[in-house]
Design a protein around this motif. Sequence first.
Motif, mmCIF file in Angstrom:
data_model
loop_
_atom_site.group_PDB
_atom_site.id
_atom_site.type_symbol
_atom_site.label_atom_id
_atom_site.label_comp_id
_atom_site.label_asym_id
_atom_site.label_seq_id
_atom_site.Cartn_x
_atom_site.Cartn_y
_atom_site.Cartn_z
ATOM 1 N N MET A 1 0.833 -1.209 0.000
ATOM 2 C CA MET A 1 0.000 0.000 0.000
ATOM 3 C C MET A 1 0.864 1.254 0.000
ATOM 4 O O MET A 1 0.542 2.238 -0.668
ATOM 5 N N LEU A 2 1.965 1.225 0.731
ATOM 6 C CA LEU A 2 2.882 2.372 0.714
ATOM 7 C C LEU A 2 3.401 2.616 -0.695
ATOM 8 O O LEU A 2 3.424 3.748 -1.181
ATOM 9 N N MET A 3 3.807 1.542 -1.358
ATOM 10 C CA MET A 3 4.377 1.684 -2.691
ATOM 11 C C MET A 3 3.342 2.153 -3.708
ATOM 12 O O MET A 3 3.676 2.765 -4.721
ATOM 13 N N ALA A 4 2.059 1.879 -3.445
ATOM 14 C CA ALA A 4 0.999 2.280 -4.369
ATOM 15 C C ALA A 4 0.623 3.747 -4.221
ATOM 16 O O ALA A 4 0.008 4.330 -5.116
ATOM 17 N N ALA A 5 0.979 4.350 -3.096
ATOM 18 C CA ALA A 5 0.637 5.749 -2.846
ATOM 19 C C ALA A 5 1.632 6.677 -3.538
ATOM 20 O O ALA A 5 2.752 6.290 -3.868
ATOM 21 N N ASP A 6 1.213 7.923 -3.726
ATOM 22 C CA ASP A 6 2.085 8.895 -4.374
ATOM 23 C C ASP A 6 3.113 9.479 -3.411
ATOM 24 O O ASP A 6 4.243 9.778 -3.797
ATOM 25 N N LEU A 7 2.713 9.665 -2.153
ATOM 26 C CA LEU A 7 3.594 10.259 -1.151
ATOM 27 C C LEU A 7 3.357 9.543 0.167
ATOM 28 O O LEU A 7 2.204 9.348 0.575
ATOM 29 N N ARG A 8 4.457 9.110 0.834
ATOM 30 C CA ARG A 8 4.342 8.285 2.032
ATOM 31 C C ARG A 8 5.105 8.932 3.179
ATOM 32 O O ARG A 8 6.318 9.131 3.092
ATOM 33 N N ILE A 9 4.375 9.254 4.265
ATOM 34 C CA ILE A 9 4.995 9.827 5.450
ATOM 35 C C ILE A 9 4.965 8.776 6.547
ATOM 36 O O ILE A 9 3.910 8.234 6.881
ATOM 37 N N GLY A 10 6.138 8.463 7.095
ATOM 38 C CA GLY A 10 6.222 7.444 8.141
ATOM 39 C C GLY A 10 6.935 7.958 9.372
ATOM 40 O O GLY A 10 7.270 9.141 9.482
#
Length: 218
Positions: A108-117
Motif C-alpha cells: 500500500m505504501l508503494m501504491a501511494a504517491d507520497l508516504r509519510i512514516g
Amino acid sequence: MAFDFNIENDIAVITFDDGKVNAVGFDLIEKFNTALDEAEKSANAVVFHGGEGKFCGGFDLSVMKGDDKAEQLRLVQAGADLIVRLYGFPLPVIVAAEGHSIALGAIMLMAADLRIGKDGGTKYGLNETAIGMVLPAFGMELAKARLALTSQTEALLFSRIFEGKDAVKAGFLDAAVPQDQVLRTALGYAEKLKMLPRAAFAESKIQLRKDTIANMKG
C-alpha cells in the motif's frame, strides 16, 4: 474495525483502526473502495491514516491461514485490484503510516504517491521470502517500479525490514518524522497537492505508470 471517512477542504481522509495491526479483509477492502468512489467525486486529494501508532500488517490471517484456498485467492485478487486502483488513482494519494507496514501494508505504501512514516522504531518492508512465500506479481511489479534499485535485492530477496531514514532510502517512504508529526505532515502535503490541475495530474499519472499497471494486472 473503526473506519472513518471525512472530506474537509477538498481533502478526503480515510482512517482505519482495528486496535491491532489493521489486517486487510474483504470488509475493509469494500470500505476502501466505497470511500475512494466518494473521494473521486468530491475531493482533490486523499490521505490514508492507519490510526495512532499503526498502519497495516497485511492480509487477514484468518483467511490466509484457513483451509479455503478459493477464499484466499479471492482475497488476494481483491487486494490486488485495490492496489492497482490506488497506483493509478486520478487524485494525489498520501499515506500517513505511524506504525508497522508489512507485506500488503508495504505494498500500500508503494501504491501511494507520497508516504509519510515514523522516524524510528517502526518496521516497513516485505517479509514474503522470509515466510516461504513469493510476492504476487502485482506486488513485485510495483516494487520494481517504486523501490530504489540498490535496495531491491535486500527488500525482495532477503526480506530486509527497514526503519526511518533507511525506509526512505529504500523507497518505502518519502519522509520519516516523529510519530506525532506523521498525520500533520501528510495533511500539509495534501494541502499543496490538492492544488494541482486535476485532469493534468490524472493523465500524467497514467502516462507515467501505465506500463507498470499493465504488468501488475498480469
